[in-house]
Design a protein around this motif. Structure first.
Motif, PDB file in Angstrom:
ATOM      1  N   LEU A  20      57.362  11.293   3.861  1.00  0.00           N
ATOM      2  CA  LEU A  20      55.356  11.063   4.431  1.00  0.00           C
ATOM      3  C   LEU A  20      54.837   9.850   4.281  1.00  0.00           C
ATOM      4  CD1 LEU A  20      52.170  12.347   5.148  1.00  0.00           C
ATOM      5  CD2 LEU A  20      51.837  12.761   2.276  1.00  0.00           C
ATOM      6  N   GLY A  23      56.827   7.968   6.695  1.00  0.00           N
ATOM      7  CA  GLY A  23      56.177   7.760   7.921  1.00  0.00           C
ATOM      8  C   GLY A  23      55.146   6.920   8.376  1.00  0.00           C
ATOM      9  N   ILE A  24      54.060   7.031   7.629  1.00  0.00           N
ATOM     10  CA  ILE A  24      52.802   6.241   7.753  1.00  0.00           C
ATOM     11  C   ILE A  24      53.578   4.714   7.436  1.00  0.00           C
ATOM     12  CG2 ILE A  24      50.986   5.644   5.938  1.00  0.00           C
ATOM     13  CD1 ILE A  24      50.725   8.369   4.674  1.00  0.00           C
ATOM     14  N   LYS A 323      49.879  16.514   8.752  1.00  0.00           N
ATOM     15  CA  LYS A 323      51.404  16.046   7.326  1.00  0.00           C
ATOM     16  C   LYS A 323      52.555  16.097   7.445  1.00  0.00           C
ATOM     17  CE  LYS A 323      49.996  17.258   2.474  1.00  0.00           C
ATOM     18  NZ  LYS A 323      49.641  17.518   1.413  1.00  0.00           N
ATOM     19  N   LEU A 326      53.205  13.546  10.208  1.00  0.00           N
ATOM     20  CA  LEU A 326      54.090  12.285   9.072  1.00  0.00           C
ATOM     21  C   LEU A 326      55.476  12.852   9.192  1.00  0.00           C
ATOM     22  CD1 LEU A 326      50.503  11.024   7.894  1.00  0.00           C
ATOM     23  CD2 LEU A 326      51.753   9.655   9.848  1.00  0.00           C
ATOM     24  N   LEU A 376      54.207  10.889  16.421  1.00  0.00           N
ATOM     25  CA  LEU A 376      53.485  12.109  15.907  1.00  0.00           C
ATOM     26  C   LEU A 376      53.999  13.449  17.105  1.00  0.00           C
ATOM     27  CD1 LEU A 376      49.757  10.762  14.233  1.00  0.00           C
ATOM     28  CD2 LEU A 376      52.244  11.303  13.147  1.00  0.00           C
TER      29      LEU A 376
END
Length: 409
Positions: A20, A23-24, A323, A326, A376
């Protein structure tokens, strides 16, 4: 002693928090990288490098400078260090030495990085990661988390101190020896025209520029910046992984305290940094101090605050579908990072749509949003059909010396 063949981490045994946050970070890195894709490098560090900016252009620069600049590559470096720890721990648990696989991984990452830097984009970070990964591995085993964090903090502090001294006393250096630095922070019209010509002419000209940039800047990037700034961040990530911080294993109250304290320190320094920039109207010395010292130091605390914030989200059940998407982007971080370079060079360079130096910052942020929304959508679609992203699969297959399973049954 019997040994078990070392194999890559399957999705079922991954820490979802790492995916997560990664990914951000992929999105956050593009927020800043797109400035360097779309214009000369000085455009990245100085909003007045090309003249007086529009109000929306200046506001956009301050927002990205405050919340993204150097924060997400710091975060990504921490995650890279955590990934080294995860691989080493799994190998040890399987009775297999991870050393050979690690150095193969770094060798192939170096190869990917060189190809990326020369043939696609001069702003590559993979070469620096690969070279830095060669020595931070020495800390991956048989050292306490506190040792990793202390050494990492010392390394980062050394670089910040040296860069502060350089920014403060750089005015004492003869102008002819500072020309490259002038071009980076306050370029002349001749230099701007020269840089624009490279990326609005032919691919061959771009290739020559990238080769020159790569060979000129590699020692600084890998041996100084990589050693102290990237390496220090990787060591912090190793220690935080070892303490269960990056894997969302600590309590909610721990992450709340971590977030609040680190944000207060980090954004407090950045507020002072922004004040100096405005007060001095982005003078050469202040811009250097901001980029090389104040913001670089503050970015470490902001990245730590982001870890606290994102781990709180991991521990909640809010926006679970988003979530999951991501996490898929994070599992394909390598493929998504390179795809960002390919998309952006096609958009901005002469062999594509030729938008180099044509758009304002807020328009670039719209492009970032479109690219990341596409990732995404693409990433979970791909991972529903394949075990790994395409470049992740290739990297793993080369590192482990055999083709890895690719398609899902």
């Amino acid at each position: 002693m019997t040994t078990t063949a070392l194999t890559p981490t399957e999705s079922t045994s991954r820490y979802r928090s790492l995916d997560l946050i990664r990914g951000i970070a992929v999105a956050g890195i593009l927020i800043m990288n797109i400035y360097a894709f779309a214009n000369i490098y000085a455009y990245y560090v100085n909003p007045k490098a090309l003249g007086e900016p529009s109000t929306i252009d200046l506001v956009t620069w301050f927002v990205t400078h405050t919340f993204a600049d150097q924060k997400f590559y710091t975060l990504f470096s921490m995650l890279f260090g955590a990934g080294i720890m995860l691989m080493a721990q799994r190998a040890t648990a399987n009775g297999t030495s991870p050393t050979g696989v690690h150095y193969k991984r770094m060798f192939w990452l170096l190869c990917f990085g060189v190809l990326h830097a020369i043939f696609i984009w001069y702003g590559d970070i993979l070469v620096t990661y690969a070279i830095t990964g060669l020595w931070v591995y020495w800390f991956a085993r048989d050292t306490k988390a506190s040792t990793k964090i202390i050494v990492g903090a010392i390394f980062i502090s050394i670089m910040v101190a040296l860069m502060t001294l350089f920014a403060v006393f750089g005015g004492d250096v003869p102008d002819e020896e500072m020309q490259d630095m002038f071009d980076m922070f306050a370029p002349s019209q001749a230099f701007i025209a020269q840089e624009n010509a490279v990326y609005t002419s032919t691919y061959a000209s771009q290739l020559d520029h990238r080769i020159d940039f790569f060979t000129t800047n590699l020692p600084m990037m890998a041996l100084f910046f990589g050693l102290f700034r990237i390496g220090g961040s990787m060591l912090l990530g190793m220690g935080l992984y070892q303490l269960g911080v990056l894997t969302a294993e600590r309590s909610r109250s721990f992450y709340i305290k971590m977030m609040v304290i680190c944000f207060l320190i980090g954004f407090g320094i950045i507020a002072y940094d922004n004040f100096l920039l405005i007060d001095t109207e982005f003078s050469m010395r202040t811009t250097m101090l901001s980029f090389m010292s104040l913001n670089s130091f503050a970015a470490v605390f902001v990245a730590l605050g982001y870890i606290g914030l994102f781990c709180l989200w991991v521990k909640s059940d809010k926006l679970q579908g988003f979530k999951n998407r991501l996490e898929a982007v994070g599992r394909m971080a390598f493929s998504n990072y390179i795809s960002q370079s390919i998309i952006c060079t096609i958009l901005f360079y002469s062999h594509g749509f030729g938008l180099f130096a044509q758009l304002e910052r807020y328009q670039l942020m719209l492009i970032v949003a479109v690219i990341f929304v596409a990732q995404l959508i693409w990433s979970p679609w791909w991972l529903s059909r394949f075990r790994y992203g395409p470049l992740e699969w290739l990297w793993r297959s080369l590192s482990y010396g055999k083709l890895q399973p690719f398609k899902r049954a």
